[in-house]
Scaffold this motif. Structure first.
Motif, short mmCIF file in Angstrom:
data_model
loop_
_atom_site.label_atom_id
_atom_site.label_comp_id
_atom_site.label_asym_id
_atom_site.label_seq_id
_atom_site.Cartn_x
_atom_site.Cartn_y
_atom_site.Cartn_z
N TYR A 105 39.39 -30.09 60.52
CA TYR A 105 39.72 -30.12 59.09
C TYR A 105 40.28 -28.77 58.65
N VAL A 106 39.59 -27.69 59.01
CA VAL A 106 40.03 -26.35 58.61
C VAL A 106 41.33 -25.99 59.30
N HIS A 107 41.44 -26.37 60.58
CA HIS A 107 42.66 -26.07 61.32
C HIS A 107 43.84 -26.81 60.70
N GLY A 108 43.64 -28.07 60.33
CA GLY A 108 44.69 -28.82 59.67
C GLY A 108 45.05 -28.23 58.33
N LEU A 109 44.04 -27.77 57.60
CA LEU A 109 44.27 -27.13 56.31
C LEU A 109 45.09 -25.86 56.48
N VAL B 15 37.81 -9.66 63.73
CA VAL B 15 36.44 -9.90 64.19
C VAL B 15 36.27 -11.36 64.58
N MET B 16 36.77 -12.27 63.73
CA MET B 16 36.67 -13.70 64.02
C MET B 16 37.43 -14.08 65.29
N TRP B 17 38.59 -13.44 65.50
CA TRP B 17 39.41 -13.75 66.68
C TRP B 17 38.71 -13.31 67.96
N VAL B 18 38.12 -12.10 67.92
CA VAL B 18 37.40 -11.59 69.09
C VAL B 18 36.20 -12.48 69.42
N PHE C 38 37.60 -18.58 61.99
CA PHE C 38 38.81 -17.80 62.24
C PHE C 38 40.01 -18.41 61.52
N GLN C 39 40.15 -19.73 61.59
CA GLN C 39 41.26 -20.39 60.91
C GLN C 39 41.19 -20.18 59.40
N PHE C 40 39.99 -20.25 58.87
CA PHE C 40 39.83 -20.05 57.41
C PHE C 40 40.14 -18.60 57.03
#
Length: 344
Positions: free
Chosen positions: A9-13, A179-182, A196-198
């Motif tokens: 859902y978040v990735h699609g958003l 930070v989220m990506w790591v 991370f997407q958000f």
């Protein structure tokens, strides 16, 4: 299962956020140079997001050929972000050569990774190179941003929609994204990947907002680094002319007054005037002109016979907007206009 659905859902958003932004920029007429660069960056990020939606299930198997290759491709988003910042703070440096210089290493490592059939040392060298690019280009961008801010403070009395102070907020969200990506790369987690997407939306939303409003200004390629020594006679002439133009003719009532316009009125060039303000008065053109405006505003605020609103006072005193008036007042007096007025 719930976290997996949350991620999609978040990735699609996030994907729709980049697609809609890029589409709106493509349809926008009379785009500035910065907006065209943002359009390209958003289009590129849209493609990266669409790629992830197609191949994401393979991401959940770490240390495999395809996931690692996609990580290298995703890292090129760093180059896209740096390209946008370059267009913002140093547009004179933007060229096809600089663009290839940013994206070239990521293309090279993608091809090298394929040629070596997923050698581990390629991934290691890729991460080291990415960090080196981010640090070196980032250091230059910090210097260029300070140079940009110094230039507008020395040449414009109204910096609304041309200052880049909002970059500090973007830097905060960039830190969160990193930070989220790591974390998302170190641990296989639907939740971390969703966060991370958000965080990408939190990073780009304010940057897009300010970019659409940002006005383009022309910054010279080589600005003088050293002050030009002004003879005493010239300095005294500038002082007399400034007093006449600002105190008698009140040129500062023009909300869009620039250093060049004031220099022409004073009868000198912008270099002499800028050095007079910087070296002898120890101030910038922005602060110098807004001091006159603030002085008049204080007179109106202190007069009990005046019952104008703050917007009306700001306009009467040459401020381009109420927000500028409030910001200048807060920095000068350490309190808001309303607080100061209530005390009086």
């Amino acid at each position: 299962m719930i976290l997996e659905r949350l991620f999609y859902y978040v990735h699609g958003l996030c994907t729709m956020f980049f697609i809609m932004t890029s589409a709106s920029l493509w349809l926008k007429e009379n785009k500035t140079g910065l907006q065209r660069v943002l359009m390209g960056v958003m289009t590129y990020w849209s493609l990266l997001e669409l790629k992830d939606l197609i191949f994401y299930p393979s991401y959940m198997v770490r240390r495999a050929f395809l996931p690692d290759l996609l990580v290298i491709l995703d890292s090129s988003a760093v180059a896209a972000g740096l390209l946008y910042l370059l267009a913002l703070v140093a547009p004179q440096r933007l060229s096809w050569k600089s663009t290839l210089g940013l994206f070239g290493p990521f293309l090279f490592f993608s091809l090298l990774f394929v040629a070596t059939q997923g050698a581990g040392w390629v991934m290691t060298l890729h991460f080291i190179t990415t960090a080196a690019i981010a640090i070196s280009v980032g250091s230059y961008l910090i210097w260029a941003a300070r140079r940009y801010n110094r230039y507008i403070d020395d040449n414009y009395s109204n910096t609304e929609q041309i200052n880049i102070k909002w970059l500090s907020t973007a830097a905060f969200f960039l830190f969160i994204c990193l930070v989220m990506w790591v974390v998302s790369n170190a641990f296989t987690s639907w939740l971390m990947d969703a966060l991370f997407q958000f965080s990408l939306i939190l990073l780009w939303a304010p940057m897009i907002y300010h970019t659409v409003r940002q006005r383009e200004i022309s910054i010279p390629e080589n600005m003088p680094q050293k002050s030009v020594e002004i003879e005493g006679a010239i300095s005294r002439q500038i002082e007399r002319s400034l007093q006449q133009e600002l105190e008698e003719k009140e040129l500062w009532l023009n909300p869009h007054l620039t250093l060049q316009e004031l220099a022409s009125a004073v009868g000198t060039n912008r270099t002499y005037l800028s050095n007079y303000l910087n070296s002898e008065l120890k101030t910038t053109f922005y602060d110098y002109i807004n001091e006159y405006r603030l002085r008049r505003a204080m007179e109106l605020l202190s007069d009990p016979a005046h019952h104008e609103t703050m917007i009306e006072i700001a306009e009467r005193c040459g401020f381009n907007s109420l927000s500028t008036f409030r910001r200048v007042f807060q920095r000068k007096h350490g309190c808001s206009v309303s607080e100061w007025r209530s005390k009086q």
